[in-house]
Design a protein around this motif. Sequence first.
Motif, PDB file in Angstrom:
ATOM      1  N   ASP A 113     -43.353   3.583  27.821  1.00 10.73           N
ATOM      2  CA  ASP A 113     -42.617   4.783  27.438  1.00 10.73           C
ATOM      3  C   ASP A 113     -41.128   4.454  27.448  1.00 10.73           C
ATOM      4  O   ASP A 113     -40.460   4.563  28.475  1.00 10.73           O
ATOM      5  CB  ASP A 113     -42.927   5.917  28.413  1.00 10.73           C
TER       6      ASP A 113
ATOM      7  N   PHE B 222     -46.182  -0.870  13.429  1.00  6.64           N
ATOM      8  CA  PHE B 222     -47.359  -0.446  14.183  1.00  6.64           C
ATOM      9  C   PHE B 222     -46.935   0.349  15.419  1.00  6.64           C
ATOM     10  O   PHE B 222     -47.504   1.389  15.725  1.00  6.64           O
ATOM     11  CB  PHE B 222     -48.221  -1.647  14.581  1.00  6.64           C
ATOM     12  N   ALA B 223     -45.901  -0.143  16.116  1.00  3.24           N
ATOM     13  CA  ALA B 223     -45.404   0.567  17.304  1.00  3.24           C
ATOM     14  C   ALA B 223     -44.860   1.939  16.916  1.00  3.24           C
ATOM     15  O   ALA B 223     -45.136   2.938  17.592  1.00  3.24           O
ATOM     16  CB  ALA B 223     -44.338  -0.268  18.006  1.00  3.24           C
TER      17      ALA B 223
ATOM     18  N   GLN C  98     -45.659   3.772  14.331  1.00  8.10           N
ATOM     19  CA  GLN C  98     -46.789   4.607  13.941  1.00  8.10           C
ATOM     20  C   GLN C  98     -47.517   5.121  15.187  1.00  8.10           C
ATOM     21  O   GLN C  98     -47.879   6.293  15.266  1.00  8.10           O
ATOM     22  CB  GLN C  98     -47.735   3.784  13.072  1.00  8.10           C
ATOM     23  N   THR C  99     -47.697   4.253  16.162  1.00  8.81           N
ATOM     24  CA  THR C  99     -48.361   4.644  17.410  1.00  8.81           C
ATOM     25  C   THR C  99     -47.531   5.675  18.156  1.00  8.81           C
ATOM     26  O   THR C  99     -48.055   6.705  18.601  1.00  8.81           O
ATOM     27  CB  THR C  99     -48.610   3.404  18.290  1.00  8.81           C
ATOM     28  N   PHE C 100     -46.224   5.421  18.300  1.00  3.95           N
ATOM     29  CA  PHE C 100     -45.355   6.371  18.987  1.00  3.95           C
ATOM     30  C   PHE C 100     -45.336   7.717  18.271  1.00  3.95           C
ATOM     31  O   PHE C 100     -45.302   8.759  18.918  1.00  3.95           O
ATOM     32  CB  PHE C 100     -43.918   5.846  19.078  1.00  3.95           C
ATOM     33  N   SER C 101     -45.339   7.726  16.945  1.00  2.43           N
ATOM     34  CA  SER C 101     -45.270   8.985  16.207  1.00  2.43           C
ATOM     35  C   SER C 101     -46.491   9.859  16.493  1.00  2.43           C
ATOM     36  O   SER C 101     -46.419  11.073  16.406  1.00  2.43           O
ATOM     37  CB  SER C 101     -45.123   8.736  14.708  1.00  2.43           C
ATOM     38  N   LYS C 102     -47.590   9.226  16.870  1.00  2.00           N
ATOM     39  CA  LYS C 102     -48.812   9.977  17.178  1.00  2.00           C
ATOM     40  C   LYS C 102     -48.878  10.396  18.641  1.00  2.00           C
ATOM     41  O   LYS C 102     -49.534  11.360  18.983  1.00  2.00           O
ATOM     42  CB  LYS C 102     -50.045   9.133  16.846  1.00  2.00           C
ATOM     43  N   LEU C 103     -48.199   9.645  19.525  1.00  5.14           N
ATOM     44  CA  LEU C 103     -48.353   9.863  20.962  1.00  5.14           C
ATOM     45  C   LEU C 103     -47.247  10.677  21.620  1.00  5.14           C
ATOM     46  O   LEU C 103     -47.470  11.269  22.671  1.00  5.14           O
ATOM     47  CB  LEU C 103     -48.436   8.512  21.689  1.00  5.14           C
ATOM     48  N   THR C 104     -46.061  10.666  21.046  1.00  6.33           N
ATOM     49  CA  THR C 104     -44.941  11.285  21.737  1.00  6.33           C
ATOM     50  C   THR C 104     -43.962  11.904  20.752  1.00  6.33           C
ATOM     51  O   THR C 104     -43.881  11.485  19.609  1.00  6.33           O
ATOM     52  CB  THR C 104     -44.193  10.250  22.613  1.00  6.33           C
TER      53      THR C 104
ATOM     54  N   LYS D  66     -37.144   7.633  19.616  1.00  4.73           N
ATOM     55  CA  LYS D  66     -37.336   6.176  19.658  1.00  4.73           C
ATOM     56  C   LYS D  66     -36.388   5.545  18.649  1.00  4.73           C
ATOM     57  O   LYS D  66     -36.234   6.044  17.533  1.00  4.73           O
ATOM     58  CB  LYS D  66     -38.778   5.792  19.297  1.00  4.73           C
TER      59      LYS D  66
ATOM     60  N   TYR E 115     -41.844  11.602  12.916  1.00  3.08           N
ATOM     61  CA  TYR E 115     -40.940  10.620  12.328  1.00  3.08           C
ATOM     62  C   TYR E 115     -39.491  11.078  12.339  1.00  3.08           C
ATOM     63  O   TYR E 115     -38.592  10.273  12.179  1.00  3.08           O
ATOM     64  CB  TYR E 115     -41.384  10.225  10.918  1.00  3.08           C
TER      65      TYR E 115
END
Length: 157
Positions: free
Chosen positions: A2, A19-20, A22-28, A32, A63
């Motif tokens: 985090d 990839f990071a 995309q992952t962050f956009s889904k999780l938090t 960023k 995003y």
Amino acid sequence: PDVENIIDLGCGNGILGMFAAQTFSKLTKSKKHFTFIDDSYMAIASAKENFSALAKEGVNQAYNNITAEFFSQDCLLEDQRSQWIICNPPFHDGSAIGAHIAKRMFQQSYRALETKGQLWIVANLHLNYHHQIQKIFGNQRPIFSNKKFVVIIAVKE
């Protein structure tokens, strides 16, 4: 992890950073900031284009919290700092094969990371980078491997 500040070092076309993101956009929903760095102008142009396309595909609230900048430079600058550095280090320098570029990236990553910052390496398994990382960071642990690749994490203590 985090974190707010992520560097994709030796980013090539930007696949790890994307990839990071995309992952962050889904999780938090926290902010960023990504910095993409490569010594190739063509790689940076590709990473920029790919990241822009990814952001357009995922036009949503997540995003809006992700920003990115792109630098064509040889490794890290003295004043660059980060909480998380991701890297798939090159093992070719022109036609020569060797680990000297990767070793320099690991050393510069250690310098640039904040305390408790993490370096994540995605590499060909046969390159045995874990020895170099252990010498520089004093720790390392593989979190994934298959017959061809390994993902190694090191933490700056």
